[in-house]
Write a protein that holds these residues in place. Structure first.
Motif, PDB file in Angstrom:
ATOM      1  N   ASP A  89       0.816  -1.171  -0.171  1.00 60.08           N
ATOM      2  CA  ASP A  89      -0.063  -0.016   0.049  1.00 60.08           C
ATOM      3  C   ASP A  89       0.802   1.198   0.034  1.00 60.08           C
ATOM      4  OD1 ASP A  89      -2.229  -1.541  -0.195  1.00 60.08           O
ATOM      5  OD2 ASP A  89      -2.663  -1.442   2.066  1.00 60.08           O
ATOM      6  N   LYS A  90       2.041   1.020   0.770  1.00 59.22           N
ATOM      7  CA  LYS A  90       2.836   2.349   0.924  1.00 59.22           C
ATOM      8  C   LYS A  90       3.443   2.581  -0.484  1.00 59.22           C
ATOM      9  CE  LYS A  90       3.922   1.677   5.648  1.00 59.22           C
ATOM     10  NZ  LYS A  90       4.989   1.367   6.582  1.00 59.22           N
ATOM     11  N   ALA A  91       3.965   1.451  -1.204  1.00 59.95           N
ATOM     12  CA  ALA A  91       4.558   1.702  -2.547  1.00 59.95           C
ATOM     13  C   ALA A  91       3.683   2.317  -3.554  1.00 59.95           C
ATOM     14  CB  ALA A  91       5.087   0.377  -2.972  1.00 59.95           C
ATOM     15  N   ALA A  92       2.289   1.849  -3.529  1.00 60.57           N
ATOM     16  CA  ALA A  92       1.261   2.327  -4.615  1.00 60.57           C
ATOM     17  C   ALA A  92       1.024   3.793  -4.138  1.00 60.57           C
ATOM     18  CB  ALA A  92      -0.100   1.342  -4.414  1.00 60.57           C
ATOM     19  N   ALA A  93       0.984   4.277  -2.850  1.00 61.30           N
ATOM     20  CA  ALA A  93       0.897   5.428  -2.422  1.00 61.30           C
ATOM     21  C   ALA A  93       1.790   6.395  -2.993  1.00 61.30           C
ATOM     22  CB  ALA A  93       0.588   5.713  -0.987  1.00 61.30           C
ATOM     23  N   PHE A  94       3.205   5.891  -2.796  1.00 59.13           N
ATOM     24  CA  PHE A  94       4.201   6.830  -3.268  1.00 59.13           C
ATOM     25  C   PHE A  94       4.309   7.056  -4.589  1.00 59.13           C
ATOM     26  CE2 PHE A  94       8.332   6.731  -5.148  1.00 59.13           C
ATOM     27  CZ  PHE A  94       8.829   7.771  -4.790  1.00 59.13           C
ATOM     28  N   ALA A  95       3.887   5.803  -5.791  1.00 55.78           N
ATOM     29  CA  ALA A  95       3.741   5.778  -6.983  1.00 55.78           C
ATOM     30  C   ALA A  95       2.616   6.862  -7.243  1.00 55.78           C
ATOM     31  CB  ALA A  95       3.420   4.596  -7.451  1.00 55.78           C
ATOM     32  N   LYS A  96       1.569   6.772  -6.726  1.00 58.47           N
ATOM     33  CA  LYS A  96       0.622   7.978  -7.074  1.00 58.47           C
ATOM     34  C   LYS A  96       0.879   9.288  -6.809  1.00 58.47           C
ATOM     35  CE  LYS A  96      -4.360   8.418  -6.141  1.00 58.47           C
ATOM     36  NZ  LYS A  96      -5.486   8.118  -5.707  1.00 58.47           N
ATOM     37  N   SER A  97       1.200   9.513  -5.641  1.00 62.85           N
ATOM     38  CA  SER A  97       1.616  10.833  -5.190  1.00 62.85           C
ATOM     39  C   SER A  97       2.922  11.519  -5.937  1.00 62.85           C
ATOM     40  CB  SER A  97       1.999  10.894  -3.564  1.00 62.85           C
ATOM     41  OG  SER A  97       3.173  10.125  -3.506  1.00 62.85           O
ATOM     42  N   SER A  98       3.769  10.580  -6.398  1.00 63.15           N
ATOM     43  CA  SER A  98       5.069  11.085  -7.399  1.00 63.15           C
ATOM     44  C   SER A  98       4.731  10.746  -8.843  1.00 63.15           C
ATOM     45  CB  SER A  98       6.242  10.244  -6.712  1.00 63.15           C
ATOM     46  OG  SER A  98       6.437  10.397  -5.474  1.00 63.15           O
ATOM     47  N   LYS A  99       3.556  10.628  -9.047  1.00 58.29           N
ATOM     48  CA  LYS A  99       3.299  10.631 -10.642  1.00 58.29           C
ATOM     49  C   LYS A  99       3.969  11.777 -11.565  1.00 58.29           C
ATOM     50  CE  LYS A  99      -0.435   9.875 -13.944  1.00 58.29           C
ATOM     51  NZ  LYS A  99      -1.806   9.461 -14.041  1.00 58.29           N
ATOM     52  N   GLY A 100       4.647  11.451 -12.557  1.00 58.95           N
ATOM     53  CA  GLY A 100       5.061  12.674 -13.351  1.00 58.95           C
ATOM     54  C   GLY A 100       6.627  12.884 -12.862  1.00 58.95           C
ATOM     55  N   SER A 101       6.927  12.192 -11.845  1.00 58.08           N
ATOM     56  CA  SER A 101       8.555  12.278 -11.650  1.00 58.08           C
ATOM     57  C   SER A 101       9.088  11.075 -12.102  1.00 58.08           C
ATOM     58  CB  SER A 101       8.833  12.673 -10.130  1.00 58.08           C
ATOM     59  OG  SER A 101       8.390  11.350  -9.413  1.00 58.08           O
ATOM     60  N   LEU A 102      10.821  11.027 -12.150  1.00 57.95           N
ATOM     61  CA  LEU A 102      11.360   9.731 -12.467  1.00 57.95           C
ATOM     62  C   LEU A 102      11.041   8.531 -11.631  1.00 57.95           C
ATOM     63  CD1 LEU A 102      13.189   8.308 -14.123  1.00 57.95           C
ATOM     64  CD2 LEU A 102      15.232   9.361 -12.870  1.00 57.95           C
ATOM     65  N   LEU A 103      11.247   8.906 -10.153  1.00 60.30           N
ATOM     66  CA  LEU A 103      10.850   7.687  -9.187  1.00 60.30           C
ATOM     67  C   LEU A 103       9.323   7.400  -8.958  1.00 60.30           C
ATOM     68  CD1 LEU A 103      13.248   9.064  -6.085  1.00 60.30           C
ATOM     69  CD2 LEU A 103      13.588   7.159  -7.825  1.00 60.30           C
ATOM     70  N   GLY A 104       8.454   8.202  -9.230  1.00 67.40           N
ATOM     71  CA  GLY A 104       7.232   7.947  -9.259  1.00 67.40           C
ATOM     72  C   GLY A 104       6.964   7.104 -10.797  1.00 67.40           C
ATOM     73  N   ASP A 105       7.408   7.540 -11.657  1.00 69.38           N
ATOM     74  CA  ASP A 105       7.314   6.648 -13.196  1.00 69.38           C
ATOM     75  C   ASP A 105       7.748   5.225 -12.891  1.00 69.38           C
ATOM     76  OD1 ASP A 105       5.923   8.675 -14.114  1.00 69.38           O
ATOM     77  OD2 ASP A 105       7.518   9.525 -15.228  1.00 69.38           O
ATOM     78  N   LEU A 106       8.866   5.164 -12.357  1.00 68.00           N
ATOM     79  CA  LEU A 106       9.794   3.886 -11.998  1.00 68.00           C
ATOM     80  C   LEU A 106       8.772   2.900 -11.153  1.00 68.00           C
ATOM     81  CD1 LEU A 106      13.376   5.050 -11.909  1.00 68.00           C
ATOM     82  CD2 LEU A 106      12.121   3.713 -13.799  1.00 68.00           C
ATOM     83  N   ALA A 107       8.387   3.508 -10.153  1.00 66.11           N
ATOM     84  CA  ALA A 107       7.418   2.842  -8.998  1.00 66.11           C
ATOM     85  C   ALA A 107       6.281   2.161  -9.798  1.00 66.11           C
ATOM     86  CB  ALA A 107       7.232   3.762  -7.868  1.00 66.11           C
ATOM     87  N   SER A 108       5.555   3.077 -10.436  1.00 67.86           N
ATOM     88  CA  SER A 108       4.369   2.728 -11.258  1.00 67.86           C
ATOM     89  C   SER A 108       4.726   1.385 -12.196  1.00 67.86           C
ATOM     90  CB  SER A 108       3.852   3.855 -12.000  1.00 67.86           C
ATOM     91  OG  SER A 108       3.398   4.757 -11.086  1.00 67.86           O
ATOM     92  N   MET A 109       5.734   1.668 -12.876  1.00 70.98           N
ATOM     93  CA  MET A 109       5.955   0.618 -13.839  1.00 70.98           C
ATOM     94  C   MET A 109       6.439  -0.597 -13.178  1.00 70.98           C
ATOM     95  SD  MET A 109       8.554   2.897 -16.286  1.00 70.98           S
ATOM     96  CE  MET A 109       8.972   1.784 -17.333  1.00 70.98           C
ATOM     97  N   ALA A 110       7.203  -0.671 -12.022  1.00 69.32           N
ATOM     98  CA  ALA A 110       7.449  -1.791 -11.295  1.00 69.32           C
ATOM     99  C   ALA A 110       6.176  -2.423 -10.897  1.00 69.32           C
ATOM    100  CB  ALA A 110       8.519  -1.514 -10.170  1.00 69.32           C
ATOM    101  N   LEU A 111       5.505  -1.668 -10.268  1.00 68.21           N
ATOM    102  CA  LEU A 111       4.069  -2.104  -9.819  1.00 68.21           C
ATOM    103  C   LEU A 111       3.125  -2.830 -10.674  1.00 68.21           C
ATOM    104  CD1 LEU A 111       2.928   0.701  -6.943  1.00 68.21           C
ATOM    105  CD2 LEU A 111       3.886  -1.536  -6.575  1.00 68.21           C
ATOM    106  N   ASP A 112       3.121  -2.310 -11.981  1.00 72.09           N
ATOM    107  CA  ASP A 112       2.239  -2.889 -13.234  1.00 72.09           C
ATOM    108  C   ASP A 112       3.019  -4.042 -13.539  1.00 72.09           C
ATOM    109  OD1 ASP A 112       0.709  -0.636 -12.849  1.00 72.09           O
ATOM    110  OD2 ASP A 112       1.436   0.704 -14.531  1.00 72.09           O
TER     111      ASP A 112
END
Length: 281
Positions: A101-124
């Motif tokens: 849940d924390k990883a998903a929240a980070f990816a959502k809150s950081s969307k549009g940044s490098l780390l946020g994008d990478l987190a979203s890609m990894a979760l997907d």
């Protein structure tokens, strides 16, 4: 919980006790020591003795700790044919319960940044341990396995030579000297080498030779880098393109800026090193 307790019992006792205790202590002290907006070379210089102590302890006890953990793992596998899968399942459950849940929240809150994008890609891409295993099996060819095995043997031999030759302490003395010399006079940020820090490093090398212990490791690293580029550049470019294609415009711009900065800084470090290579046997 049982899995966690077994892991702690194996790594916190016997041959592993001292090194785990020292590493934990160092981690806590380092968090406080480097708790500043900007880390300077003076902070690095004053921390070298701590890293030296940890490094020498690793030289003395890391192998014994590894053998202890390895023996414990073999015993667990002998007692339970499903031990490996049970461990994977336990790790996956722990991740889902404590971090997903924390990883998903980070990816959502950081969307549009490098780390946020990478987190979203990894979760997907990786929603379970099976996904990770499938990805590894897809890319772990016989050639990669062979190269990884050779690299592990080379690293082990290099580490043994480093420890046998007392390189930890000789390297520590050199690092204390160069970090202390570089600190100040316009060189006030250890994350930046080009410019004044480069000039101060070069002036230190004018009177002090790089230890051959470090030179040997650097040369082996260069050989390994050249081998990877010669044999895996196409695959690396493919992975890079795939990752780049999944980044947002802002994320891609951030990644390119980081790449440019790393290339620039590496060029400055390389220039000082190339001009001051020691004569070693």
């Amino acid at each position: 919980k049982q899995w966690y307790q077994r892991r702690v019992a194996i790594t916190a006792g016997g041959e592993c006790k001292a090194i785990v205790k020292q590493a934990t202590c160092y981690g806590l002290q380092a968090a406080s020591h480097y708790d500043s907006d900007v880390v300077n070379y003076g902070q690095l210089a004053s921390d070298v003795s701590n890293m030296e102590e940890l490094g020498n302890l690793a030289c003395a006890q890391a192998r014994g700790c590894f053998l202890q953990v390895s023996a414990a793992m073999e015993a667990c596998k002998a007692a339970n044919a499903d031990f490996v899968q049970d461990t994977i399942d336990a790790a996956e459950s722990a991740y889902k319960e404590n971090f997903e849940d924390k990883a998903a929240a980070f990816a959502k809150s950081s969307k549009g940044s490098l780390l946020g994008d990478l987190a979203s890609m990894a979760l997907d891409r990786f929603s379970s341990a099976d996904d990770i295993q499938d990805f590894i099996e897809e890319h772990l060819t016989e050639g990669v396995k062979s190269d990884a095995s050779a690299a592990a043997e080379e690293a082990q031999a290099l580490a043994k030579g480093w420890c046998d030759d007392g390189c930890t302490s000789s390297t520590a003395r050199f690092l204390e000297g160069i970090f202390g010399h570089m600190n100040g006079g316009g060189c006030d940020d250890a994350s930046e080498f080009c410019g004044e820090c480069q000039s101060r490093a070069a002036s230190y090398f004018a009177r002090n030779q790089l230890p051959c212990c470090i030179e040997k490791v650097v040369r082996r690293g260069i050989v390994a880098y050249d081998y990877v580029i010669a044999n895996y550049s196409e695959a690396l470019e493919s992975y890079g393109a795939a990752v780049g294609g999944g980044l947002s415009a802002n994320g891609l711009a951030e990644a390119q800026a980081i790449r440019d900065r790393v290339v620039e800084e590496f060029g400055c470090v390389s220039a000082v090193y190339s001009a001051n290579r020691p004569e070693c046997a």
